[in-house]
Design an enzyme around this catalytic site. Structure first.
Site, PDB file in Angstrom:
ATOM      1  N   GLU B 323     -11.924  -5.292   7.875  1.00  0.00           N
ATOM      2  CA  GLU B 323     -11.129  -3.731   8.248  1.00  0.00           C
ATOM      3  C   GLU B 323     -12.064  -2.838   8.418  1.00  0.00           C
ATOM      4  OE1 GLU B 323      -7.249  -3.814   5.423  1.00  0.00           O
ATOM      5  OE2 GLU B 323      -9.017  -3.926   4.076  1.00  0.00           O
ATOM      6  N   GLU B 339      -7.504   0.963  11.800  1.00  0.00           N
ATOM      7  CA  GLU B 339      -6.669   1.261  10.821  1.00  0.00           C
ATOM      8  C   GLU B 339      -6.194   2.750  10.776  1.00  0.00           C
ATOM      9  OE1 GLU B 339      -7.734  -0.309   6.996  1.00  0.00           O
ATOM     10  OE2 GLU B 339      -6.099   0.946   5.886  1.00  0.00           O
ATOM     11  N   CYS B 407      -1.307   1.069   2.075  1.00  0.00           N
ATOM     12  CA  CYS B 407      -1.886   2.296   2.175  1.00  0.00           C
ATOM     13  C   CYS B 407      -1.775   3.433   3.332  1.00  0.00           C
ATOM     14  CB  CYS B 407      -3.643   1.911   2.226  1.00  0.00           C
ATOM     15  SG  CYS B 407      -3.959   0.741   3.581  1.00  0.00           S
TER      16      CYS B 407
END
Lengths: 645, 645
Positions: B323, B339, B407
């Site tokens: 990530e 992200e 998230c």
């Protein structure tokens, strides 16, 4: 355009073609180095411990695969060790024509003895099921490669008998096939099955041709005809074995081309090598039985493969997940799977499509696959191998000494070893020259003994000279391929210019003459570098061009050009100069003017409104099949097209 | 260029900025739709069953992760449910300023009651370790997000207290932090640890600013100073817990930026959100303590990120595997992870870098990340979300209703809800306008009550009008950012042209005047479409260009342009026309002349020596953040550059 179907051309036997020049060097590498490596690696892997009945049954060396949907304990690549050994035997057989190696031959003879001792009283002969999983034979044709192993052993037996005159393995395999023919077939009490990995079909054709046994040919035809029919054999087999047919890792029977009866298949799908072996067997059966329904299906599949699913190199099967096909025009370069075996398989199929007569659609593609996608799989010295053949590398892709699934090394070795058989086709009153290359071939045509000698340093030089040797004058047609890449060819017969127009749609010049000993033919095939454009729908190649010369795809490599190859753009190849590269066996390199978008004048910003500065430079391109034979580095086939190209 | 370090600018509080226009619409979507969705999805996931001590301890809902190197049973994303709930509370708090929602507020109050009842006598308050794994607290800071959850709960507590005046959660969290401060620190018997996922550092700064408690600020500084020092805390912790420190799925402590003490870090590495939260905390501490050693490190990291590792959109962290970050210029488009949370985090960091004074390097990047990489994460109506934000899609990437690791939805919601706080910075005698947008802000400067009203339909229109409201005349400096993208700005004060030159290296016009009520400033920021070139070393973008207008990155989408977007090439944007798109909230679209390489005139061959034909066409580009709000299809930011561009 449809295939020629009115003639039956068969390849010469391996013993009848002596190679020199380009292919002579490659066969020497295979004979001097590769085949011994193949044997040693089979031994090192422990394969003979599994085969030899006089040794204790060994522990499992390669674990059963456990993946989503796979039942643990169903499949291990160790199940098809017989095929690895078989291809090693076959490659060694071909090497024998180049160079006898009594020591290696003795080792192979010992392996053959093991199989003779392994063979069961009923003829069954598979090392996994005799020794490792007795009692499980013929329970999972879908996954376990059982008939596939038989197929490769058959090919090995035929080749070894032809090469050495030793028929022991051939006899073993005939007994095995006699047994298989009792188990499989349409009759009462027989299994209407076929292998999840095609191979036995084409092998049975070879065996039938070697032995003259028509029942072997019929068995091959049965496997092809049964494939994909309903009720589906793999469903029934799973139910019988207490497995859920849906519990299949690859989910669709497209994976092994059993989703439809073969004559109803319209798209090339699934595992690439399996597909090529199936189509090869279909082409054999089409030729043997004059079965136009098979040829019609093959024509459609051929167009789909070569028009929508093939890399420039003749690499096929872009995806690692199924080792095979995905969708039309999905041909990513850096992640290309393009297994060496699959290009070898494409050459197999193409060669068999020529069984019904000369047609350069097939021969051009065969040449493309052999010289590029397949040959790349073997290092120049014959000692290391590629399994995947990407068309671009950022520097992390390198040749293997071996592979956990060692199918490719012996496959490329057996293709190279048998290259002479791909070069020619012989009919009653015709000879077709499909591939060029320094060689001497002995064939019988129109009742005469023909010795056809090719000279001319192909694929590096432009003129191929063919000299006719005849024991007596004879009238026959000499078909000479004019590759599509050559554009307009030139032709002289005995020094006199002759029209070089291909006959009809074949792409072959047809020279029908009363030939005499000493006649000569000179074919001029222009070999200037040419810029290749990809179909606009190949997403990975949009805006890019590649360079070819003759049959060879070229690439830029780090060893010549340093890093950051993709900073290069190219508008044309008119300014190309050629150079011979001694350390690459005298291969012709192309030195090409390019533009480089460097970051020399680039500021600190990662993104700006100012275009990058370009400078001119010369970059060296080498034949793709020779990459990664020097210092490791990047490699690039499809280069960004500069403005206006 | 080094940061301004001589001033201390703080953002206004949320209550002090009312938004209209572009951001008003987005905040309405968050207030009317998103925050209720967040709450409902937390409930649906079963989160409250874990929090509420009056319910039975629930079964595990999300299995422990089992991956190579992970010991089974160590980590589940359920461990950080507190953070998801916390961000939902925080986003709801911001929504309250826009629109009171007594029903939702009552639900949140009930959740806060659960935490109050969950809190242990010693102050500890984490639902996982109190209810699911009692006895395991503080045993695995590396993997288990324990202090991270505390950080988000702290932010939620501060925000909810500010928004509603209800201090119950704030009191709970102060007691929790008091407990944390006894456990962690440099003292005898304390743990010298810090969280594997940074967050508590910046949260403690917020808590300190809200409560005036210097010890909270000092604890934040301790966590930052301790990070990455030797002996390494995560090694020691693993040994204490009977784990092998090498048994770490992500292999390197670069993953959580603890590979080196923070002041020695020179390259942006590891998990992108973690990195952004760390740097945000570092920037806070640098500003609070005037710590130039931190600012020096941050400057280097900033240049690395924005000069070598940032997408055009302000997306960061290309790789899904960690990530996070990989290597300089590795910015693949179709597989971009980028992200939403990471772009939100970049905005957090950039905003905090402005704490030491106006500098458009930071504000330009903040604007880039907010308007593009972050805002794309929230659909136009506020109901669906992107987690990954690729810059290219073949048609398979679409918004989620939710995510197993949820998230991003609350993170983008809290950013949008608090957008007013990013727009301004206030110092004793200066106001900085970092972002433009229709709004009214109330600030105190030079002892006067200033009401600063922005009008002008930003980011669609070119002129921003600022009207000064003052309770009495005051002398202060109004810093107005001239974005780098604007080139040469125009400026009028009270209708009179004034030089629009930025002061020094700041990129901000500094207007120091005796300001009076009713003064007006008109800033003209040219917004013609512009062609953006990528750094030549960004492999994925070589030979490509993108289109921007004002702060917005544009993309072509299937909904306007059909499929095969990559057949398009572009040389310039001079011929662009603009159009408002009603179904995209009146966004400005750009209609651009392009060339299309179609396959219309392409033959059967997949590769040829004839270049593809190009035809001219017009293609519509829309702001990137608005993509996938209409019919699903392809999307493309980086378009192939036509010759000569």
């Amino acid at each position: 355009m449809s295939s020629p179907r009115n003639q039956s051309f068969r390849p010469p036997s391996i013993a009848d073609v002596d190679l020199g020049g380009f292919w002579g060097d490659r066969i020497d590498a295979v004979a001097n180095k590769t085949v011994r490596i193949l044997y040693d690696r089979c031994v090192a892997a422990g394969m003979l411990d599994q085969v030899d009945p006089s040794r204790p049954v060994p522990d499992l060396r390669i674990p059963f695969m456990v993946k989503d949907g796979f039942t643990a304990g169903t499949v291990t690549t160790q199940m098809f060790w017989d095929s690895d050994i078989a291809k090693t035997i076959e490659a060694t057989a071909y090497a024998v024509y180049r160079k006898r190696d009594p020591e290696l031959e003795a080792l192979i003879d010992a392996v053959i003895d093991m199989y003779a001792r392994l063979q069961q009283p009923d003829g069954y002969c598979n090392s996994w099921y005799v020794r490792m999983q007795p009692g499980r034979r013929w329970t999972n044709l879908r996954d376990c490669h059982e008939l596939y192993c038989a197929g490769h052993m058959i090919e090995a037996a035929v080749a070894y008998a032809q090469a050495t005159g030793k028929r022991k393995l051939l006899d073993v395999m005939c007994r095995y096939v006699d047994h298989i023919a009792t188990v499989f077939g349409p009759g009462e009490g027989q299994l209407p099955g076929y292998c999840g990995h095609e191979e036995i079909e084409l092998a049975l054709v070879r065996l039938s041709r070697e032995t003259g046994r028509q029942d072997y040919m019929d068995l091959a035809k049965f496997f092809i005809d049964a494939r994909g029919t309903q009720p589906h054999y793999f469903d029934e087999e799973a139910h019988r074995d207490g497995r859920n047919p849906k519990d299949f890792h690859f989910r669709t029977y497209e994976y092994n081309q059993s989703h439809l009866p073969v004559r109803e298949q319209r798209t090339v799908v699934g595992h690439a090598v399996r597909a090529m072996y199936l189509y090869s067997g279909m082409a054999d059966i089409a030729a043997e039985y004059g079965d136009d329904t098979l040829t019609d299906a093959l024509e459609i599949l051929w167009d789909d493969l070569t028009g929508r699913q093939m890399y420039l190199t003749g690499g096929i099967g872009p995806a690692a997940s199924n080792e095979g096909f995905t969708a039309a025009y999905d041909l990513p370069n850096d992640t290309a799977y393009a297994e060496t075996c699959a290009s070898v398989g494409l050459a197999f199929w193409a060669a068999r499509m020529l069984g019904r007569g000369p047609d350069r659609r097939f021969a051009d593609t065969m040449e493309r696959a052999i010289y590029n996608g397949a040959l790349a799989g073997l290092s120049q010295d014959g000692s290391t191998f590629f399994y995947e053949n990407p068309l671009e590398s950022r520097g992390g892709h390198h040749r293997w000494e071996w592979h956990h699934c060692p199918c490719c090394p012996p496959n490329i070795a057996r293709m190279v070893g048998a290259i002479g058989t791909y070069m020619y086709g012989v009919a009653d009153t015709a000879v077709a020259v499909h591939l060029y290359g320094e060689s001497t071939a002995r064939m019988t045509v129109a009742g005469a003994a023909l010795t056809l000698t090719q000279a001319g340093d192909y694929p590096w030089a432009e003129t191929v000279t063919l000299t006719i040797g005849l024991d007596r004058p004879a009238t026959f047609t000499l078909h000479l391929r004019v590759p599509d890449w050559a554009g307009k060819a030139g032709l002289k017969v005995n020094g006199t210019d002759v029209p070089a127009d291909p006959a009809g749609n074949t792409g072959y010049i047809a020279l029908t003459r009363d030939w005499a000993d000493g006649d000569s033919v000179a074919l001029h095939l222009p070999m200037q570098a040419r810029l290749i454009h990809p179909h606009p729908r190949i997403r990975a190649d949009t805006g890019r061009v590649a360079v070819m010369r003759g049959p060879l795809v070229y690439c830029a490599e780090g060893a010549d050009n340093g890093a950051d190859l993709d900073l290069m753009t190219m508008a044309a190849v008119d300014g190309a100069t050629t150079a011979r590269v001694p350390e690459l066996g005298g291969a012709v390199a192309l030195d090409l003017p390019v533009a480089l978008e460097t970051d020399a004048a680039w500021g600190k910003s990662i993104y700006t409104t100012t275009p990058p500065k370009a400078e001119t430079a010369v970059r060296r391109f080498i034949p793709y099949h020779l990459w990664d034979n020097r210092d490791p580095g990047e490699m690039l086939v499809w280069v960004r097209r500069a403005g206006g190209a």
